[in-house]
Scaffold this motif. Structure first.
Motif, PDB file in Angstrom:
ATOM      1  N   ARG A 138      60.467  47.333  32.537  1.00  0.00           N
ATOM      2  CA  ARG A 138      60.232  45.970  32.090  1.00  0.00           C
ATOM      3  C   ARG A 138      60.217  45.902  30.579  1.00  0.00           C
ATOM      4  O   ARG A 138      59.907  46.867  29.897  1.00  0.00           O
ATOM      5  CB  ARG A 138      58.880  45.489  32.603  1.00  0.00           C
ATOM      6  N   ILE A 144      51.481  45.439  36.591  1.00  0.00           N
ATOM      7  CA  ILE A 144      51.863  44.333  37.474  1.00  0.00           C
ATOM      8  C   ILE A 144      51.125  44.519  38.795  1.00  0.00           C
ATOM      9  O   ILE A 144      51.084  45.619  39.337  1.00  0.00           O
ATOM     10  CB  ILE A 144      53.373  44.307  37.777  1.00  0.00           C
ATOM     11  N   ILE A 194      61.050  35.411  45.643  1.00  0.00           N
ATOM     12  CA  ILE A 194      60.310  36.222  44.679  1.00  0.00           C
ATOM     13  C   ILE A 194      59.372  35.296  43.922  1.00  0.00           C
ATOM     14  O   ILE A 194      59.797  34.273  43.373  1.00  0.00           O
ATOM     15  CB  ILE A 194      61.248  36.942  43.682  1.00  0.00           C
ATOM     16  N   SER A 201      56.576  35.331  40.767  1.00  0.00           N
ATOM     17  CA  SER A 201      55.993  36.155  39.716  1.00  0.00           C
ATOM     18  C   SER A 201      55.262  35.267  38.727  1.00  0.00           C
ATOM     19  O   SER A 201      55.540  34.078  38.602  1.00  0.00           O
ATOM     20  CB  SER A 201      57.073  36.990  39.027  1.00  0.00           C
ATOM     21  N   TYR A 251      53.561  39.996  40.829  1.00  0.00           N
ATOM     22  CA  TYR A 251      54.927  40.008  41.358  1.00  0.00           C
ATOM     23  C   TYR A 251      54.864  40.281  42.852  1.00  0.00           C
ATOM     24  O   TYR A 251      54.148  41.166  43.300  1.00  0.00           O
ATOM     25  CB  TYR A 251      55.746  41.122  40.671  1.00  0.00           C
ATOM     26  N   GLU A 267      57.522  39.937  46.590  1.00  0.00           N
ATOM     27  CA  GLU A 267      58.759  39.495  47.247  1.00  0.00           C
ATOM     28  C   GLU A 267      58.504  39.226  48.718  1.00  0.00           C
ATOM     29  O   GLU A 267      57.723  39.931  49.348  1.00  0.00           O
ATOM     30  CB  GLU A 267      59.820  40.587  47.171  1.00  0.00           C
TER      31      GLU A 267
END
Lengths: 149, 133
Positions: free
Chosen positions: B20, B26, B64, B66, B90, B92
């Protein structure tokens, strides 16, 4: 703004609660061989920080409304209590996942430095509670001027 | 009603996937997902994230979510004790249902994201009448 209540000087349940909390912790540690991995503390978990003039106590309380929070302070003792309610608990729905929890909480903590309980501010922003407590004048760092002889 | 006491949970970290640009940890936000006749509703706890820092991405049936947190401490503050970690969020999801992308609603308040994903017409349950003759 959450309610901040200053207790009368002759009433002190905090120390007792704190002691009880510590005794319970000790008991748990003894009975589980010094390890109690799923117990990480008391809800809500807090981070404490300071700058020159204030002590900051922060807690993550997503979805908790300020009106459901109550904060008490006396000397170095701080109590955060409240309720987390979860919306969308209608009858006609079918849950696929339920990871968020609702319920009551109460946290008693002793601040690491002396504070001025008459100067406290509490705010909730984006699900984070920040309690900003002023330090008394006598513990603030002071710059000492060096006089030339 | 019985009083239910809340227990603290340690935040779960997202396994590293690629690198990142933004530094920091995260975490996986806790979610509730429920279904009504009309829509799929997703509620996620993302404390520290304001409404303008959430991003949603839906491609086919892959969703997704975030969120980026704002500065957790003021300038010049030093940490005295830390019980919880701070970081971005985050997660999914793979949606089984067909979603009407044009009518998705997202609402952020007090660090909680509520996402309403209306079902596409053909995915809605339909009552089939059996004719007798």
């Amino acid at each position: 703004m959450p309610i901040i209540i200053r207790e009368p000087a002759d009433w002190d349940p905090f120390r007792e609660l704190e002691q009880l909390q510590r005794q319970m912790d000790r008991l748990f540690r003894q009975s589980f061989g010094g390890r109690f991995p799923w117990r990480v503390g008391v809800y809500p978990l807090v981070n404490i920080s300071e700058d020159r003039d204030y002590v900051y106590v922060r807690a993550e309380l997503p979805g908790v409304k300020p009106e459901n929070l109550e904060i008490h302070i006396r000397d170095k003792n701080l109590v955060i209590r409240g309720e987390r309610k979860i919306m969308g608990e209608e009858k006609d729905v079918n849950f696929h996942r339920r990871e968020r929890e609702s319920g009551f909480f109460r946290r008693v903590l002793t601040l690491p430095t002396p504070v001025n309980p008459d100067n406290v501010e509490a705010t909730c922003k984006d699900g984070i509670l920040t309690i900003k407590i002023a330090k008394p004048e006598e513990i603030k760092p002071r710059q000492i001027k060096v006089a030339s002889a | 009603m019985e009083e239910k006491e809340l227990q603290p949970k340690v935040k779960e970290e997202v396994p590293a996937k690629g690198e990142r640009v933004r530094p920091g940890r995260i975490f996986v936000p806790a979610v509730d997902i429920y279904e009504t006749a009309e829509a799929l509703v997703l509620v996620a706890d993302m404390p520290g994230v304001s409404g303008d820092r959430v991003s949603l991405d839906l491609k086919d049936s892959h969703l997704i979510i975030s969120g980026e947190i704002s500065q957790p401490m003021g300038e010049g503050e030093t940490l005295l004790s830390q019980e919880y970690q701070v970081g971005d969020y985050y997660r999914e999801f793979h949606l089984g249902e067909m979603i009407d992308k044009n009518r998705i609603e997202a609402f952020m308040s007090d660090g909680v994201l509520k996402l309403t994903l209306p079902k596409a017409e053909k995915a809605k349950p339909r009552k089939i009448e059996v004719k007798t003759g």
